[in-house]
Motif scaffolding. Structure first.
Motif, PDB file in Angstrom:
ATOM      1  N   VAL A 154       0.860  -1.183   0.000  1.00 32.15           N
ATOM      2  CA  VAL A 154       0.000   0.000   0.000  1.00 32.15           C
ATOM      3  C   VAL A 154       0.897   1.233   0.000  1.00 32.15           C
ATOM      4  N   ILE A 155       0.738   2.059  -1.028  1.00 33.04           N
ATOM      5  CA  ILE A 155       1.490   3.315  -1.156  1.00 33.04           C
ATOM      6  C   ILE A 155       0.726   4.403  -0.414  1.00 33.04           C
ATOM      7  N   VAL A 156       1.371   5.035   0.545  1.00 33.30           N
ATOM      8  CA  VAL A 156       0.777   6.155   1.284  1.00 33.30           C
ATOM      9  C   VAL A 156       1.509   7.415   0.836  1.00 33.30           C
ATOM     10  N   ALA A 157       0.775   8.332   0.222  1.00 33.69           N
ATOM     11  CA  ALA A 157       1.386   9.468  -0.470  1.00 33.69           C
ATOM     12  C   ALA A 157       0.984  10.791   0.159  1.00 33.69           C
ATOM     13  N   TRP A 158       1.878  11.757   0.045  1.00 33.82           N
ATOM     14  CA  TRP A 158       1.569  13.128   0.416  1.00 33.82           C
ATOM     15  C   TRP A 158       2.370  14.053  -0.489  1.00 33.82           C
ATOM     16  N   ALA A 159       2.046  15.326  -0.480  1.00 25.87           N
ATOM     17  CA  ALA A 159       2.785  16.322  -1.266  1.00 25.87           C
ATOM     18  C   ALA A 159       3.562  17.217  -0.323  1.00 25.87           C
ATOM     19  N   ASP A 160       4.798  17.550  -0.696  1.00 29.65           N
ATOM     20  CA  ASP A 160       5.621  18.401   0.157  1.00 29.65           C
ATOM     21  C   ASP A 160       5.450  19.865  -0.235  1.00 29.65           C
ATOM     22  N   ASN A 161       6.282  20.728   0.306  1.00 29.73           N
ATOM     23  CA  ASN A 161       6.149  22.159   0.052  1.00 29.73           C
ATOM     24  C   ASN A 161       6.587  22.586  -1.339  1.00 29.73           C
ATOM     25  N   ASN A 162       7.056  21.643  -2.146  1.00 29.58           N
ATOM     26  CA  ASN A 162       7.405  21.897  -3.535  1.00 29.58           C
ATOM     27  C   ASN A 162       6.373  21.318  -4.499  1.00 29.58           C
ATOM     28  N   GLY A 163       5.293  20.755  -3.962  1.00 24.20           N
ATOM     29  CA  GLY A 163       4.325  20.068  -4.801  1.00 24.20           C
ATOM     30  C   GLY A 163       4.762  18.688  -5.225  1.00 24.20           C
ATOM     31  N   ILE A 164       5.944  18.259  -4.792  1.00 19.63           N
ATOM     32  CA  ILE A 164       6.464  16.947  -5.170  1.00 19.63           C
ATOM     33  C   ILE A 164       5.797  15.872  -4.317  1.00 19.63           C
ATOM     34  N   THR A 165       5.342  14.810  -4.956  1.00 18.05           N
ATOM     35  CA  THR A 165       4.740  13.707  -4.228  1.00 18.05           C
ATOM     36  C   THR A 165       5.823  12.865  -3.579  1.00 18.05           C
ATOM     37  N   ARG A 166       5.667  12.624  -2.281  1.00 21.76           N
ATOM     38  CA  ARG A 166       6.531  11.711  -1.526  1.00 21.76           C
ATOM     39  C   ARG A 166       5.657  10.554  -1.056  1.00 21.76           C
ATOM     40  N   SER A 167       6.266   9.444  -0.687  1.00 20.92           N
ATOM     41  CA  SER A 167       5.449   8.308  -0.274  1.00 20.92           C
ATOM     42  C   SER A 167       6.227   7.331   0.587  1.00 20.92           C
ATOM     43  N   ARG A 168       5.486   6.499   1.278  1.00 18.97           N
ATOM     44  CA  ARG A 168       5.977   5.301   1.932  1.00 18.97           C
ATOM     45  C   ARG A 168       5.092   4.140   1.471  1.00 18.97           C
ATOM     46  N   THR A 169       5.672   2.968   1.315  1.00 17.63           N
ATOM     47  CA  THR A 169       4.903   1.778   0.951  1.00 17.63           C
ATOM     48  C   THR A 169       5.031   0.758   2.071  1.00 17.63           C
ATOM     49  N   VAL A 170       3.881   0.251   2.522  1.00 14.65           N
ATOM     50  CA  VAL A 170       3.886  -0.775   3.567  1.00 14.65           C
ATOM     51  C   VAL A 170       3.349  -2.071   2.975  1.00 14.65           C
ATOM     52  N   PRO A 171       3.883  -3.232   3.409  1.00 13.33           N
ATOM     53  CA  PRO A 171       3.274  -4.498   2.989  1.00 13.33           C
ATOM     54  C   PRO A 171       1.801  -4.511   3.373  1.00 13.33           C
ATOM     55  N   VAL A 172       0.999  -5.143   2.563  1.00 15.59           N
ATOM     56  CA  VAL A 172      -0.440  -5.068   2.784  1.00 15.59           C
ATOM     57  C   VAL A 172      -0.824  -5.565   4.169  1.00 15.59           C
ATOM     58  N   ARG A 173      -0.101  -6.548   4.686  1.00 14.92           N
ATOM     59  CA  ARG A 173      -0.465  -7.065   6.014  1.00 14.92           C
ATOM     60  C   ARG A 173      -0.024  -6.120   7.134  1.00 14.92           C
ATOM     61  N   GLY A 174       0.725  -5.083   6.781  1.00 19.00           N
ATOM     62  CA  GLY A 174       1.066  -4.065   7.766  1.00 19.00           C
ATOM     63  C   GLY A 174       0.143  -2.857   7.732  1.00 19.00           C
ATOM     64  N   LEU A 175      -0.894  -2.923   6.894  1.00 16.01           N
ATOM     65  CA  LEU A 175      -1.780  -1.779   6.749  1.00 16.01           C
ATOM     66  C   LEU A 175      -2.545  -1.474   8.029  1.00 16.01           C
ATOM     67  N   ALA A 176      -2.981  -2.505   8.741  1.00 20.61           N
ATOM     68  CA  ALA A 176      -3.753  -2.273   9.969  1.00 20.61           C
ATOM     69  C   ALA A 176      -2.929  -1.494  10.981  1.00 20.61           C
ATOM     70  N   SER A 177      -1.665  -1.855  11.118  1.00 18.72           N
ATOM     71  CA  SER A 177      -0.792  -1.133  12.039  1.00 18.72           C
ATOM     72  C   SER A 177      -0.583   0.303  11.579  1.00 18.72           C
ATOM     73  N   ALA A 178      -0.374   0.503  10.268  1.00 12.91           N
ATOM     74  CA  ALA A 178      -0.178   1.849   9.743  1.00 12.91           C
ATOM     75  C   ALA A 178      -1.416   2.711   9.955  1.00 12.91           C
ATOM     76  N   ALA A 179      -2.593   2.111   9.782  1.00  6.41           N
ATOM     77  CA  ALA A 179      -3.828   2.865   9.971  1.00  6.41           C
ATOM     78  C   ALA A 179      -4.028   3.261  11.429  1.00  6.41           C
ATOM     79  N   ARG A 180      -3.503   2.448  12.323  1.00  4.37           N
ATOM     80  CA  ARG A 180      -3.690   2.693  13.763  1.00  4.37           C
ATOM     81  C   ARG A 180      -2.668   3.690  14.303  1.00  4.37           C
ATOM     82  N   THR A 181      -1.403   3.491  13.992  1.00  4.95           N
ATOM     83  CA  THR A 181      -0.347   4.316  14.598  1.00  4.95           C
ATOM     84  C   THR A 181       0.547   5.011  13.578  1.00  4.95           C
ATOM     85  N   GLY A 182       0.241   4.890  12.302  1.00  4.96           N
ATOM     86  CA  GLY A 182       0.990   5.597  11.286  1.00  4.96           C
ATOM     87  C   GLY A 182       2.324   4.951  10.946  1.00  4.96           C
ATOM     88  N   ILE A 183       3.033   5.607  10.052  1.00  4.10           N
ATOM     89  CA  ILE A 183       4.341   5.168   9.569  1.00  4.10           C
ATOM     90  C   ILE A 183       5.343   6.250   9.948  1.00  4.10           C
TER      91      ILE A 183
END
Length: 451
Positions: A20-49
């Motif tokens: 799962v790619i979790v994306a955001w835009a920085d102060n330059n409009g550039i997209t940055r991201s982190r990717t978590v294994p799908v089975r780690g999504l529940a943890s990411a949704a609860r406490t973030g990356i």
């Protein structure tokens, strides 16, 4: 997605999703991201990356500036939390799902540099005034072949002609299909004016969805281009002397479901509040543009005569105007009127761009502003004296001018907040220092593949 996160994970696993790619835009409009294994999504949704807070002071070329005192050391950590109700399986990358993220402090509290929260505050402000804002983007980009010669547009045929789309028929077919499956509605897709240039208009939504869809459309376009051995550039300018890529931002404001930009007795059907909304945008335009077209290459794009909004004025269906009113009509039906911001491009963070636009329009309504008469000509063809008599000036054309406009405009800088506004300033100054010893050609080449 409106379901328990564990059910979502099980569904994604059944679909063959591995990350799962979790994306955001920085102060330059550039997209940055982190990717978590799908089975780690529940943890990411609860406490973030975990990510570094210094992404807020990355400049366009990945240098980290310590010119902002609030983020002046390499220490610290924040959490990137996926917006689970915006999660989609990527049609063009079937092994992955995608979600926009918001950023919180390590203890889960609000973080001053989170652009999504900046936009949320302005949406809440509008709701508190009984107003609803809708927004949509037109995305211009260049498609090039991938070969040893580097930048080579896919075609140089007639502007807006079907030969342009025929040259990328397979790409266009996949793109429209992928966008539909990814939930991004499209009004139209066509070959644009410049060599290899195309435009995609996405359907208007509430501001948060519009910003999310802008990021998702980028991901989708890049993936479809790669599938056909092409490369997409959203840079505000890909070649000196050529037309640039605007990401024109359209907004409308309504009360009780009635669009305030039409059905009134003012110029071109504006209601009093609709005219005030437009006047608010015009009043704050120099500071707005510092956020919506902030990069050094944005400044090279915004030239008189290129339909890029070089001068600060408004007009009805005037494509040279920085603020182009698109009036409603009986033929189109109710609700279609909107204001297009021309000086807006991919180097803008979409959440911040929408936040300052909404804030400016709301301030205009709160202050009961009245706009000057619309201009239906190109002021670039006028003399300096004629422009001065009409009160029309060039919008900020240097980084220093942009930063001064932002600092001098309390209404807009307050929207960002003191911490984020200063981090934004530091990033722009770092970009300016990078560009200072370089020629325009080098600056353009250095931004071509950032977006």
């Amino acid at each position: 997605m409106g379901k328990d996160v564990q059910d979502t994970v099980a569904e994604l696993v059944d679909q063959g999703v591995v990350g799962v790619i979790v994306a955001w835009a920085d102060n330059n409009g550039i997209t940055r991201s982190r990717t978590v294994p799908v089975r780690g999504l529940a943890s990411a949704a609860r406490t973030g990356i975990g990510i570094t807070p210094l992404f807020a002071v990355f400049d366009s070329h990945d240098a980290i500036t310590f010119g902002h005192k609030g983020l002046a050391t390499p220490s610290g950590d924040i959490r990137l939390v996926p917006e689970m109700d915006r999660l989609v399986r990527l049609s063009g990358q079937p092994g992955f799902a995608w979600a926009p993220g918001h950023q919180v402090a390590a203890d889960g509290s609000a973080w001053a540099y989170d652009p999504r929260r900046v936009l949320e505050r302005q949406v809440e402000r509008a709701a508190g005034a009984g107003l609803t804002v809708r927004a949509g983007y037109e995305l211009e980009f260049q498609l090039t072949t991938v070969d040893a010669d580097g930048f080579r547009p896919v075609h140089d045929g007639p502007s807006y002609g079907p030969v342009r789309t025929l040259a990328v028929d397979g790409f266009a077919e996949q793109l429209l299909r992928d966008l539909d499956r990814n939930g991004v509605g499209v009004h139209q897709f066509h070959g644009e004016y410049g060599p290899g240039q195309f435009e995609l208009s996405i359907v208007a939504h509430d501001p948060l969805t519009a910003a999310d869809h802008q990021l998702l459309a980028r991901q989708t376009i890049h993936a479809a281009a790669r599938s056909h051995n092409l490369r997409a550039s959203f840079s505000p300018l890909v070649e000196t002397g050529a037309v640039g890529n605007g990401w024109h931002l359209h907004t409308s404001v309504s009360r009780d479901g009635v669009n305030l930009l039409e059905g009134g007795t003012g110029p071109h059907g504006l209601t009093a509040d609709g005219a005030a909304y437009l006047a608010g945008l015009l009043r704050e335009l120099p500071a707005i543009v510092a956020v919506t077209a902030p990069s050094v290459v944005s400044l090279l794009r915004r030239r008189p005569g290129f339909w890029s909004g070089a001068y600060g004025f408004w007009g009805a269906e005037n494509r040279e105007a920085a603020l182009r009113l698109v009036p409603g009509s009986e033929f189109l039906g109710a609700g279609h009127a909107n204001v297009e911001l021309k000086p807006s491009d991919a180097s803008a963070n979409p959440y911040l761009a929408l936040a300052v636009v909404i804030a400016a329009g709301l301030s205009g309504i709160e202050d009961g502003l009245t706009p000057p008469d619309p201009v239906q000509e190109d002021p670039g063809t006028w003399t300096d004296a004629e422009r001065a008599d009409a009160g029309i000036r060039l919008l900020p054309s240097t980084v220093d001018e942009q930063l001064a406009a932002l600092a001098d405009d309390a209404r807009i800088s307050t929207v960002l907040g003191a911490e984020l506004a200063d981090a934004f300033r530091a990033v722009r100054e770092s970009d300016a220092a990078w560009a200072a010893p370089r020629s325009p050609e080098e600056v353009v080449a250095g931004h071509r593949w950032l977006y």
